[in-house]
Design a protein around this motif. Structure first.
Motif, short mmCIF file in Angstrom:
data_model
loop_
_atom_site.label_atom_id
_atom_site.label_comp_id
_atom_site.label_asym_id
_atom_site.label_seq_id
_atom_site.Cartn_x
_atom_site.Cartn_y
_atom_site.Cartn_z
N ASN A 14 0.82 -1.21 0.00
CA ASN A 14 0.00 0.00 0.00
C ASN A 14 0.86 1.26 0.00
N ASP A 15 1.94 1.23 0.78
CA ASP A 15 2.83 2.39 0.84
C ASP A 15 3.46 2.67 -0.52
N VAL A 16 3.92 1.62 -1.20
CA VAL A 16 4.58 1.80 -2.50
C VAL A 16 3.61 2.32 -3.54
N LEU A 17 2.43 1.72 -3.62
CA LEU A 17 1.44 2.18 -4.60
C LEU A 17 0.98 3.61 -4.30
N SER A 18 0.78 3.90 -3.03
CA SER A 18 0.39 5.25 -2.66
C SER A 18 1.50 6.24 -2.98
N GLY A 19 2.75 5.84 -2.75
CA GLY A 19 3.88 6.71 -3.05
C GLY A 19 3.98 7.03 -4.53
N PHE A 171 -14.36 16.25 -12.16
CA PHE A 171 -15.30 15.18 -12.53
C PHE A 171 -14.65 13.80 -12.63
N LEU A 172 -13.37 13.71 -12.95
CA LEU A 172 -12.74 12.40 -13.15
C LEU A 172 -12.81 11.51 -11.91
N PRO A 173 -12.58 12.03 -10.69
CA PRO A 173 -12.66 11.16 -9.51
C PRO A 173 -14.04 10.52 -9.33
N LYS A 174 -15.06 11.10 -9.91
CA LYS A 174 -16.40 10.50 -9.81
C LYS A 174 -16.50 9.23 -10.65
N LEU A 175 -15.59 9.12 -11.65
CA LEU A 175 -15.58 7.93 -12.51
C LEU A 175 -14.54 6.91 -12.06
N THR A 176 -13.34 7.40 -11.72
CA THR A 176 -12.26 6.50 -11.30
C THR A 176 -11.23 7.26 -10.50
N ARG A 177 -10.62 6.56 -9.55
CA ARG A 177 -9.53 7.12 -8.76
C ARG A 177 -8.24 6.33 -8.98
N VAL A 305 -2.50 9.47 2.59
CA VAL A 305 -3.24 8.76 3.63
C VAL A 305 -4.49 8.11 3.06
N ASN A 306 -5.20 8.84 2.22
CA ASN A 306 -6.43 8.29 1.64
C ASN A 306 -6.16 7.15 0.67
N SER A 307 -4.93 7.08 0.12
CA SER A 307 -4.55 6.00 -0.79
C SER A 307 -3.98 4.80 -0.05
N GLY A 308 -3.90 4.88 1.26
CA GLY A 308 -3.42 3.74 2.04
C GLY A 308 -2.01 3.88 2.56
N ALA A 313 7.75 4.18 3.91
CA ALA A 313 7.99 3.72 2.54
C ALA A 313 7.19 4.52 1.52
N SER A 314 6.03 5.05 1.92
CA SER A 314 5.21 5.81 0.97
C SER A 314 5.92 7.09 0.56
N GLY A 315 6.46 7.84 1.53
CA GLY A 315 7.18 9.07 1.21
C GLY A 315 8.47 8.81 0.47
N ILE A 316 9.18 7.76 0.85
CA ILE A 316 10.43 7.42 0.16
C ILE A 316 10.16 7.03 -1.28
N THR A 317 9.14 6.24 -1.51
CA THR A 317 8.77 5.85 -2.87
C THR A 317 8.41 7.07 -3.71
N ALA A 318 7.64 7.99 -3.14
CA ALA A 318 7.24 9.20 -3.88
C ALA A 318 8.45 10.01 -4.29
N ALA A 319 9.41 10.17 -3.38
CA ALA A 319 10.60 10.97 -3.68
C ALA A 319 11.46 10.32 -4.75
N LEU A 320 11.69 9.01 -4.64
CA LEU A 320 12.54 8.33 -5.62
C LEU A 320 11.86 8.27 -6.99
N ALA A 321 10.55 8.09 -7.01
CA ALA A 321 9.84 8.09 -8.29
C ALA A 321 9.91 9.46 -8.94
N LEU A 322 9.81 10.52 -8.14
CA LEU A 322 9.92 11.87 -8.68
C LEU A 322 11.30 12.11 -9.28
#
Length: 518
Positions: A14-19, A171-177, A305-308, A313-322
């Motif tokens: 969850n952390d990795v996907l959220s990141g 409007f997009l979040p109403k269809l998919t997130r 947080v809302n993405s799990g 690991a979530s913040g680390i993943t976000a930074a490295l992906a960026l």
């Protein structure tokens, strides 16, 4: 220390996907905030990477996302305009040092002193500031090298693309997130502008206007270490210190407020002082690697947080992906239309502003409503740090005024004929006048008892009031007994000390908040 919770695969997944989701959403916001600060987009992207990585590893709130923010960017823009980007980097280094010191000296706990009306006011003021900063994107360079407002078809194209961006995000979040709606909006608007060959300014156009270099572009390399190219003298310190102090305060206030919010959402508790040190480390490193620094991001933290995302690991993943985006896909950032970024920022403004404050304005006390408006106005007129300090001071004065009459002295007589005064409520600087006015010294019996069992002597002003009371009674030749005072009060009473009666079992043992004890 890292708290990756790797033994629990589900949480790490969850952390990795959220990141990854956060990293995609970070790109447009980091670029947009760089525009607000008046620096190149890559400076904002480097800040999002470095601040995000360091705070995720060493911070006191796992799951919280940090990066370049509008609150700090609006302060940086005047520094950059007056002195250049190198002075900004030096300021960010000093900002980090001040934040580290704040964490070492345990100043993080003082965020609990910020009342809710002040929080509403600063959020609203921040939204207004970000909105006003976007208006600069509606200016273009004319043939004479001057910035002028857009007109004609170029203005209509800009407005249309902004509206399209905002509509997709809404409007997009109403269809998919499944993917961030802001990223989808930017991609759609970029493809539309290129395929239809619209007269829409993009990131490169803005960089060329900002730098005055028609050949300017965005490099996509790794950030490199360099000492800010500024004179190391008192004159430089005189220039950067006021900005650094404001940025440090803004960064810590927004970070600690975000930390408190994440605590409530996750039913856990972060470590404020540790987060102060981590924010300081991140900003110090940012200044030495050509980044604009930053702090916690309320919006991105909520996405995480809302993405799990819960762990580091979530913040680390976000930074490295960026960072991966910067190294391998920076050329795609150049073709993003400014309208798409402005649309994203307008959505941020709408989401940041507490619209509920209008609804509750008539329901809350007038003083709280005044504080909300005051803090919002001061945030727009000056900066976030000044606004929060002003709001806290005004709220404290209002509290003191409202509670000044909450000290009630009840008068009675006991079986021995003595006049007994029972003091109820806190005795502090705001209530001492009302406290003294409730004694009828001329009509009291010769033996007077003042009982402080239901009172709290809060400060030195209260102690002086007790001494004044004792002096008035002794001046009239009457005997005064002071009972149920705590030990610290007894030691500090200069004139009434001999009048205090000691009851070891019942006397309170709280500490008096006074400088005499220090």
């Amino acid at each position: 220390m890292f708290e990756l919770k790797a033994s629990r695969v589900g949480n790490l997944k969850n952390d990795v996907l959220s990141g990854l989701t956060v990293a995609l959403a970070l790109v447009p916001e980091a670029v947009a905030f760089a525009f607000v600060a008046g620096v190149e987009p890559l400076v904002g992207l480097y800040a999002a990477f470095m601040v995000g990585l360091i705070t995720s590893v060493f911070g006191g709130r796992p799951g919280m996302i940090s990066g370049a923010t509008g609150a700090m960017a609006v302060v940086m823009v005047s520094l950059v305009a007056l002195h250049g980007v190198e002075y900004l980097f030096a300021t960010v280094v000093l900002t980090g040092i001040l934040q580290i010191l704040a964490g070492i000296f345990g100043l993080g706990k003082f965020i609990r002193l910020v009342p809710h009306p002040v929080m509403l006011g600063f959020v609203n003021g921040l939204a207004i500031v970000i909105f006003l900063a976007q208006l600069g994107q509606f200016k273009v360079m004319d043939d004479g090298g001057n910035l002028v407002w857009m007109q004609g078809s170029q203005l209509f194209t800009m407005a249309g693309l902004i509206a399209l961006t905002m509509a997709i995000i809404f409007f997009l979040p109403k269809l998919t997130r499944a993917v961030p709606s802001s990223l989808v909006a930017i991609v759609v608007v970029t493809v539309l502008a290129i395929s239809m060959d619209l007269d829409a300014r993009n990131v490169v156009d803005y960089v060329k206007d900002m730098t005055g270099n028609p050949e300017a572009t965005i490099a996509g390399g790794l950030p490199t270490f360099s000492i800010p190219a500024v004179p190391f003298n008192l004159e430089t310190l005189y220039i950067i210190f006021p900005f650094a102090l404001v940025l440090a305060a803004i960064g810590l206030i927004e970070s600690l407020l975000t930390l408190t919010l994440i605590d409530e959402l996750t039913n856990t508790r972060g470590r404020g002082n540790k987060e102060c040190v981590a924010q300081g480390m991140a900003n110090t490193a940012s200044g030495f690697f050509g980044a604009m620094g930053g702090c916690a991001m309320i919006g991105q933290s909520m996405i995480n947080v809302n993405s799990g995302g819960r762990g580091r690991a979530s913040g680390i993943t976000a930074a490295l992906a960026l960072l991966a985006f910067i190294l391998f896909a920076s050329q795609w950032i150049e073709i993003i239309p400014l309208a798409a970024l402005v649309g994203v920022m307008f959505i941020v403004v709408i989401g940041t502003f507490e619209w509920s404050s209008f609804r509750i304005m008539r329901k809350v006390p007038k003083a709280d409503a005044f504080v909300i408006v005051l803090v919002s106005g001061v945030t727009v007129a000056t900066d976030l740090a000044v606004a929060v300090v002003v709001g806290v001071i005004v709220s404290a004065l209002v509290f003191a005024w409202e509670h000044a009459k909450h000290v009630i002295v009840e008068r009675s007589k006991n079986d021995q004929g003595s006049t007994v005064y029972q003091v109820n409520g806190p005795l502090f600087f705001g209530s001492v006048t009302h406290f003294l006015d409730q004694f009828d010294m001329d009509n009291d019996s010769d033996d007077v008892i003042v009982d402080f069992k239901n009172s709290r002597v809060a400060d030195h002003s209260a102690i002086e009031a007790i001494d004044t009371l004792a002096e008035r009674y002794t001046g009239r030749g009457k005997t005064l007994h002071l009972v149920h005072l705590n030990q610290e009060c007894k030691q500090l009473l200069a004139k009434a000390g001999d009048l205090v009666e000691v009851n070891v079992i019942e006397d309170p043992n709280y500490h008096v908040a006074t400088d005499k004890l220090a």
